[in-house]
Motif scaffolding. Structure first.
Motif, PDB file in Angstrom:
ATOM      1  N   ILE A 122       0.837  -1.200   0.000  1.00 18.58           N
ATOM      2  CA  ILE A 122       0.000   0.000   0.000  1.00 18.58           C
ATOM      3  C   ILE A 122       0.872   1.251   0.000  1.00 18.58           C
ATOM      4  O   ILE A 122       0.616   2.212  -0.736  1.00 18.58           O
ATOM      5  N   ALA A 123       1.901   1.246   0.848  1.00 23.05           N
ATOM      6  CA  ALA A 123       2.790   2.410   0.938  1.00 23.05           C
ATOM      7  C   ALA A 123       3.451   2.695  -0.397  1.00 23.05           C
ATOM      8  O   ALA A 123       3.517   3.850  -0.848  1.00 23.05           O
TER       9      ALA A 123
ATOM     10  N   ASP B 124       2.358   1.836  -3.337  1.00 18.75           N
ATOM     11  CA  ASP B 124       1.313   2.329  -4.247  1.00 18.75           C
ATOM     12  C   ASP B 124       1.061   3.824  -4.043  1.00 18.75           C
ATOM     13  O   ASP B 124       0.717   4.543  -4.984  1.00 18.75           O
ATOM     14  N   GLU B 125       1.234   4.273  -2.798  1.00 16.47           N
ATOM     15  CA  GLU B 125       1.020   5.677  -2.454  1.00 16.47           C
ATOM     16  C   GLU B 125       2.259   6.539  -2.712  1.00 16.47           C
ATOM     17  O   GLU B 125       2.253   7.732  -2.426  1.00 16.47           O
TER      18      GLU B 125
ATOM     19  N   ILE C  47       5.158   6.202  -1.200  1.00 15.49           N
ATOM     20  CA  ILE C  47       5.925   6.394   0.033  1.00 15.49           C
ATOM     21  C   ILE C  47       7.091   5.407   0.031  1.00 15.49           C
ATOM     22  O   ILE C  47       6.889   4.203  -0.134  1.00 15.49           O
TER      23      ILE C  47
ATOM     24  N   ILE D 218       0.617   9.626   8.058  1.00 14.09           N
ATOM     25  CA  ILE D 218       0.933   8.476   7.208  1.00 14.09           C
ATOM     26  C   ILE D 218       0.262   7.220   7.754  1.00 14.09           C
ATOM     27  O   ILE D 218      -0.325   6.433   7.003  1.00 14.09           O
TER      28      ILE D 218
ATOM     29  N   ARG E   5      -3.392   7.426   6.826  1.00 13.81           N
ATOM     30  CA  ARG E   5      -3.641   7.153   5.410  1.00 13.81           C
ATOM     31  C   ARG E   5      -3.534   5.657   5.110  1.00 13.81           C
ATOM     32  O   ARG E   5      -4.366   5.100   4.384  1.00 13.81           O
ATOM     33  N   LEU E   6      -2.527   5.008   5.666  1.00 14.80           N
ATOM     34  CA  LEU E   6      -2.369   3.571   5.465  1.00 14.80           C
ATOM     35  C   LEU E   6      -3.549   2.805   6.048  1.00 14.80           C
ATOM     36  O   LEU E   6      -4.045   1.848   5.449  1.00 14.80           O
TER      37      LEU E   6
ATOM     38  N   ILE F 193      -6.670   3.133   3.698  1.00 11.49           N
ATOM     39  CA  ILE F 193      -6.599   2.271   2.510  1.00 11.49           C
ATOM     40  C   ILE F 193      -6.740   0.815   2.903  1.00 11.49           C
ATOM     41  O   ILE F 193      -7.449   0.038   2.249  1.00 11.49           O
TER      42      ILE F 193
END
Length: 308
Positions: free
Chosen positions: A229-230, A232-233, A235, A281, A284-285, A288
């Motif tokens: 996920i990170a 994809d974002e 990060i 952060i 946000r994680l 998602i």
């Protein structure tokens, strides 16, 4: 902690048996020598129906753990996956925790386990937030444990084996006695390893750091999810050795795990982390992650197995 919420049936060696009849002999090998591997999996209630998160990856790890301990599971990976689904259906649960268990049963008693049969059980039950209902938003207070994480080439940390959790229990009990929600273990070289039952992530200056497998961590399924996920974002994620003091000066720290999901850490050893609350952060994680498990966004990685 509240008593486990009993369901109707437990799957044992290919058959569903009533919950209170799912028993083993007191001389079962696993009870004496920890000859047991297991998994922890979640089924979520979604608008599209109950869905198990990353079922295949969990069962693959179960088979990997068994292989490390030279245990030949008498069922295929697909049969165990189907058995998990069958057990959820039989218990009519919309959301639950799933515990597949592979263990050496009753026959002989001694360190050599090979004469004892390899048996399989799967239990499911309702379960809430592992570190408390407010932990996901408010975070938890933790401590660095005085107990070191298991060392390389002692017992294999890449296996999710019952014996590894003797170490985990010591970490957890110490933390609870001292008034903390959880403990963080250092590895044999003094670097950050993981919690008693969670992987750990550190955020500093917009970059995410987490220990690599050489810190004797369990290869967490939720850990892998968060890394994907990170990325994809956009990060950056670095898997590196992490010194203890880096935790204290982090902007954000959080745990990950099937039970803990993504849980922020607000203090370590009574030192406030960042602003002492869930950071941007981490938030946000979480957003998602919960969108994936609740089937609110497209499942581009095919992480969900729906119970039909």
């Amino acid at each position: 902690m509240a008593k486990i919420k009993e369901a109707k049936y437990i799957w044992m060696n290919g058959k569903l048996v009533p919950w209170n009849e799912a028993k083993v002999h007191v001389l079962t090998h696993a009870l004496h020598y920890s000859s047991c591997v297991f998994e922890g999996i979640r089924c979520y209630k979604t608008k599209k129906g109950p869905a198990v998160f990353r079922l295949k990856e969990h069962i693959k790890r179960l088979f990997d753990s068994a292989k490390i301990y030279r245990m030949e599971i008498p069922f295929s990976l697909e049969e165990i996956m189907n058995a998990c689904i069958e057990t959820i259906k039989a218990n009519e649960l919309e959301e639950c925790y799933i515990r597949p268990l592979v263990y050496r049963g009753y026959y002989d008693l001694g360190v050599n386990p090979f004469s004892c049969p390899v048996e399989v059980a799967i239990a499911v039950w309702e379960w809430g937030k592992y570190l408390g209902p407010e932990a996901i938003e408010k975070g938890v207070d933790v401590m660095i444990s005085s107990w070191t994480r298991i060392a390389p080439n002692t017992v294999p940390p890449m296996a999710k084996a019952a014996g590894n959790y003797s170490n985990a229990q010591l970490i957890k009990m110490e933390a609870v006695i001292y008034g903390f929600a959880e403990g963080i273990a250092l590895d044999a070289y003094g670097f950050v390893s993981e919690g008693s039952g969670e992987n750990i992530f550190i955020v500093k200056d917009g970059i995410i750091y987490t220990p690599f497998f050489d810190a004797c961590i369990l290869p967490g399924i939720t850990r892998d999810t968060v890394i994907r996920i990170a990325k994809d974002e956009g990060i950056e994620v670095k898997e590196v050795p992490i010194p203890r003091e880096f935790l204290y000066i982090a902007d954000e720290v959080f745990f990950t795990g099937t039970a803990a999901e993504i849980t922020p850490i607000r203090s370590i050893d009574k030192i406030i982390i960042g602003k002492g609350e869930r950071g941007p952060i981490t938030k946000r994680l979480q957003e998602i992650f919960f969108s994936y498990v609740n089937a609110e966004i497209p499942d581009k990685y095919n992480w969900l197995t729906f119970i039909k």
